[in-house]
Design a protein around this motif. Structure first.
Motif, PDB file in Angstrom:
ATOM      1  N   HIS A   1       0.849  -1.198   0.000  1.00 35.08           N
ATOM      2  CA  HIS A   1       0.000   0.000   0.000  1.00 35.08           C
ATOM      3  C   HIS A   1       0.877   1.236   0.000  1.00 35.08           C
ATOM      4  O   HIS A   1       1.934   1.245   0.653  1.00 35.08           O
ATOM      5  CB  HIS A   1      -0.856   0.058   1.272  1.00 35.08           C
ATOM      6  CG  HIS A   1      -1.871  -1.033   1.355  1.00 35.08           C
ATOM      7  ND1 HIS A   1      -2.932  -1.126   0.498  1.00 35.08           N
ATOM      8  CD2 HIS A   1      -1.973  -2.079   2.210  1.00 35.08           C
ATOM      9  CE1 HIS A   1      -3.652  -2.185   0.811  1.00 35.08           C
ATOM     10  NE2 HIS A   1      -3.090  -2.788   1.836  1.00 35.08           N
TER      11      HIS A   1
ATOM     12  N   VAL B   1       7.106  -0.675   7.255  1.00 37.74           N
ATOM     13  CA  VAL B   1       6.582   0.658   6.946  1.00 37.74           C
ATOM     14  C   VAL B   1       7.748   1.600   6.629  1.00 37.74           C
ATOM     15  O   VAL B   1       8.296   2.236   7.543  1.00 37.74           O
ATOM     16  CB  VAL B   1       5.749   1.222   8.133  1.00 37.74           C
ATOM     17  CG1 VAL B   1       5.091   2.550   7.740  1.00 37.74           C
ATOM     18  CG2 VAL B   1       4.705   0.231   8.592  1.00 37.74           C
TER      19      VAL B   1
ATOM     20  N   HIS C   1       3.645  -1.143   3.902  1.00 34.68           N
ATOM     21  CA  HIS C   1       2.832   0.082   3.916  1.00 34.68           C
ATOM     22  C   HIS C   1       3.794   1.241   3.729  1.00 34.68           C
ATOM     23  O   HIS C   1       4.449   1.673   4.696  1.00 34.68           O
ATOM     24  CB  HIS C   1       2.079   0.227   5.242  1.00 34.68           C
ATOM     25  CG  HIS C   1       1.153  -0.911   5.502  1.00 34.68           C
ATOM     26  ND1 HIS C   1      -0.181  -0.880   5.189  1.00 34.68           N
ATOM     27  CD2 HIS C   1       1.386  -2.151   6.024  1.00 34.68           C
ATOM     28  CE1 HIS C   1      -0.734  -2.031   5.501  1.00 34.68           C
ATOM     29  NE2 HIS C   1       0.193  -2.825   6.019  1.00 34.68           N
TER      30      HIS C   1
ATOM     31  N   PRO D   1      -0.599   4.731   8.975  1.00 36.46           N
ATOM     32  CA  PRO D   1      -1.618   4.174   8.079  1.00 36.46           C
ATOM     33  C   PRO D   1      -2.653   3.376   8.872  1.00 36.46           C
ATOM     34  O   PRO D   1      -2.319   2.789   9.902  1.00 36.46           O
ATOM     35  CB  PRO D   1      -0.807   3.243   7.170  1.00 36.46           C
ATOM     36  CG  PRO D   1       0.589   3.723   7.243  1.00 36.46           C
ATOM     37  CD  PRO D   1       0.758   4.327   8.607  1.00 36.46           C
TER      38      PRO D   1
END
Ligand code: AVI
Length: 316
Positions: free
Chosen positions: A5, A105, A131, A144
């Motif tokens: 993402h 992340v 992410h 997120p």
């Protein structure tokens, strides 16, 4: 489950012209080191990391290779792993192999770097949930959605902490301690105080790549701000300041000269310098003292046999 993402928090762009003019108008002229990293500067930095004199990258990678299992043991399983800034892909790969975190992340201000790096990792680590967050990690950004409740670890390699003053470093560590919360941790690479000749050689390499990296600031200002710096009239200066435990980089003007930037004229006196970077060095004790001021508890530390570089695990 594996997924990739992207979240764009639209980090505010700095006003390059205003910041450059303000820095060159102060008594000690300065240019902030964040401006090193345009496309050319980022490539020069990658070359610096390969130089024989620049032991930092090689030594930190050696520590991650050699002590990956111990590091994984200290950090613990199933964590949510944050990486601040565009890291070297080699380092994060070693850490992912050792830790096998639940999610990763990466946070980077450059959307392009972030996308390229995250896509490459996603194809090579099909089990990993990624992410990717486009944000200034030192500014404000949100976590997120859906990542609450996992134990959090921050990875901050490369001794990037050394480019901050101890006060700024403490402020950033406090932010990290708040980000990871109770039970979380920070894995951080920190360059060590050592023999001055070794330190100064690392910032005065024989191939003059560091000189080109430093002078690229002037090339960039000429191009982007319609300035007329004569690059050949500046000297690269990098020396150890033992009172402040830091390498200082400057661009020195051996002769008096005038430089035009936008509509302004900047006057350089003979011998005057523009201060472009600090790279603070710590002992194990001085870094632990800094960490203790920020809400972290110093834990295990890994050092190479020559005592060049350290990786600390701090728990929050
Ligand atoms: C990114 N940072 C940790 C490097 C350092 O060593 O302070 C930047 C650098 N400046 C000159 N050479 C490398």
């Amino acid at each position: 489950m594996a997924c990739l993402h992207f979240y764009d928090f639209h980090p505010p762009l700095s006003d390059f012209q205003a910041e450059i003019l303000a820095g060159l108008s102060s008594r000690q002229k300065t240019i902030a080191p964040k401006f090193f990293y345009d496309a050319e500067g980022s490539q020069l930095f990658d070359r610096i990391c390969e130089l024989p004199e620049y032991y930092l990258t090689r030594t930190e990678i050696g520590l991650l290779e050699r002590y990956g299992d111990q590091i994984a043991g200290a950090v613990g399983p199933e964590a949510l792993l944050f990486e601040l800034g565009s890291g070297s892909s080699r380092k994060i790969r070693l850490l992912l192999d050792a830790l096998r975190p639940a999610s990763y992340v990466p946070i980077d201000i450059s959307k392009h770097h972030l996308r390229v790096a995250a896509n490459a990792l996603f194809s090579d680590y099909p089990w990993l949930e990624i992410h990717a967050v486009c944000a200034d990690y030192a500014g404000s950004w949100n976590l997120p959605p859906g990542l609450e409740g996992q134990r959090r670890i921050v990875f901050f390699p490369g001794s990037s902490i050394g480019n901050l003053t101890p006060g700024e470093a403490a402020a950033l560590l406090k932010r990290m301690a708040r980000l990871v919360g109770d039970g979380g941790g920070l894995l951080i690479g920190v360059d060590l105080v050592k023999n001055v000749d070794v330190l100064e050689a690392a910032y005065n390499d024989r191939q003059k790549v560091t000189e080109a990296f430093n002078k690229n600031l002037l090339v960039r200002i000429n191009r982007e701000l319609d300035a007329d710096f004569r690059i050949d009239r500046f000297d690269h200066l990098a020396f150890y300041n033992p009172e402040l435990d830091r390498i200082e980089m400057h661009l020195a003007s051996p002769e008096a000269q005038l430089v035009r930037i936008a509509d302004r004229t900047i006057r350089m006196a003979a011998g005057e310098t523009i201060h472009t970077e600090n790279s603070h060095k710590y002992s194990l004790a001085s870094f632990r003292r800094l960490a203790l001021r920020t809400g972290f508890r110093p834990g295990k530390v890994w050092i190479d046999p020559e005592g060049l570089f350290s990786i600390h695990y701090l728990s929050a």
